[in-house]
Motif scaffolding. Sequence first.
Motif, mmCIF file in Angstrom:
data_model
loop_
_atom_site.group_PDB
_atom_site.id
_atom_site.type_symbol
_atom_site.label_atom_id
_atom_site.label_comp_id
_atom_site.label_asym_id
_atom_site.label_seq_id
_atom_site.Cartn_x
_atom_site.Cartn_y
_atom_site.Cartn_z
ATOM 1 N N THR A 307 0.822 -1.207 0.000
ATOM 2 C CA THR A 307 0.000 0.000 0.000
ATOM 3 C C THR A 307 0.858 1.260 0.000
ATOM 4 O O THR A 307 1.723 1.441 0.848
ATOM 5 N N GLY A 308 0.584 2.133 -0.973
ATOM 6 C CA GLY A 308 1.220 3.440 -1.030
ATOM 7 C C GLY A 308 2.596 3.474 -1.642
ATOM 8 O O GLY A 308 3.202 4.543 -1.731
ATOM 9 N N ARG A 309 3.135 2.348 -2.100
ATOM 10 C CA ARG A 309 4.502 2.347 -2.620
ATOM 11 C C ARG A 309 4.570 2.439 -4.141
ATOM 12 O O ARG A 309 5.598 2.808 -4.691
ATOM 13 N N ASP A 310 3.505 2.095 -4.824
ATOM 14 C CA ASP A 310 3.516 2.073 -6.288
ATOM 15 C C ASP A 310 3.059 3.429 -6.816
ATOM 16 O O ASP A 310 1.876 3.759 -6.777
ATOM 17 N N ASP A 311 3.997 4.222 -7.307
ATOM 18 C CA ASP A 311 3.715 5.548 -7.864
ATOM 19 C C ASP A 311 4.031 5.561 -9.362
ATOM 20 O O ASP A 311 4.457 6.560 -9.914
#
Length: 532
Positions: A307-311
């Motif tokens: 969660t929240g790491r794939d940008d």
Amino acid sequence: MDTLLEAPSMAKRPCVCANDPVLRHSHCCLNPRVSQSDQMEGLLEAFLELSDSSGPSLHLSFEKLLDSRACDSDQNLLIDRALRLGSALLEAGKRSARKRASIHNSLTWALPPDLTIKVFSMLDTQSLCYTAATCSMFHKCAMDPLCYANIDLTTVVPKVNNAVVSTMIQRAGKVLQSLRLGIVPGPTLSPGSSQPLVYTIRNSVDAAGFSWNDKRSRQGKESSILSRSCLTALSGDSGAAGALLKRLHLYNIERMDNTALCAALSACPSLLDLEIVGLHVELRQTLMSVSTNCHLIERLFFESSKTGRDDSLKSPTCVDLVNNCPHLTSLALRGFKLHDYKVRILVKGFHKLKYVDFSTSYSITGTFLRNLGSSTGGNLLEVLLLRDCMHLKEVEVAKFLSAIIAGDFRLLRLLDISNREGLASEGDWYYRCYNSSMIPIKQVSEERPDICLLAEFPSEGSIIEIEQMIDILNSDASLSSQLSSHSSDSSVSMSSSESSYNSDQGSGNEDGRETGYVIYEESSDEVDILAV
């Protein structure tokens, strides 16, 4: 001569071997006109008519026969021949029993084969396998490709390997319609649920009695863990198996990578429903593959494993997806680091979109909701889920609810804006708040009773300080590291989560540079064995 011819005929004397199987067999052997098959039948008949109590005498006779052989090699040869003949006779008996049972079942089973296949095609995959093992007639019907049109091999703990998946896909062939693989944490959730589906066997209490070390191949046995090659059969035979595939659901397959997933999607041009949960694959590459190969897709559900790491998502990828997949009606991107202007491209671009789920996504402030209800891309929304979006602002939620009261989003039936930490304030997202006077929840319930509004927040006026939030993150990460067998993975996850919090001050909509994405490589000691 006439007297002799007119004399009454004399009755024939009955054959003495008629009632004696041994004498009858001897007569057959001495008669050159008796065929070899008749001799074999006579021998079997004589042998099988021996009484059960003749076992000791049979043993004594065999011992005498052995004693009549002079050398040990002849005796061993005789014993081997007896064992082979006994095994052959046993197998013949079993085969005949199965044949008679199959004939009996075919006479007593009320349905013809075509209707039986239709019934079997409605069974789940595990029940179908049990049915195929029942009898020869059911096995023959269960091998029909139509029975494998909808394959469901999802489990709570790892039980299915690549060979099983390949065999099922090959049985289905060109009629394959649906394929579900992987590990699911529990029963299938309802479409409106925001509960995460990402699942790790190491941290699960459902894995009682399962040893994680069992994932490795032992004593020549294949691993029970699905890997990157589990979908290879879809592209085999020139992609025949995946040509008509309509639904593909993949859950928590740890060793799946972007290359293998994109290769599978390229073999599924008719895909309508794609669900990806907990795979270590990049959002941008996956959406590019969907945009290139799956032009008919109607439902896309993608939940990040971290969660929240794939940008990785970029604006051109969003534009291509909108242009190449115009039939999309349901879109869920959960746990990714999304930005409002990219989300707005997706929501406004898909003119048939009815279901949207961006739960647990980072960097979404809610500005994409402005003037959305009056546009052609948002007025058809029936479900909107924004649960636990860390940067969702209170002022944007208030404006959105005011638009609902004003008459926008007339088709909306389910709205979830809940946040366990509270909503972000306008000036600083570290300041978590909820003010009932600012957010017109009560008015929405009165004006639009047809909407199911979920708005679960901390008690009104409570503030979550950033230090408390970091402490919570650290405690969660430390607990995860204790349960995990790879402590280094946990520390990387914790540090990455903290950096994502600290780097997203303000709106979080700065389009940062494209960062590298970790691809988890498969260990060299695990080899995929595909069934031939």
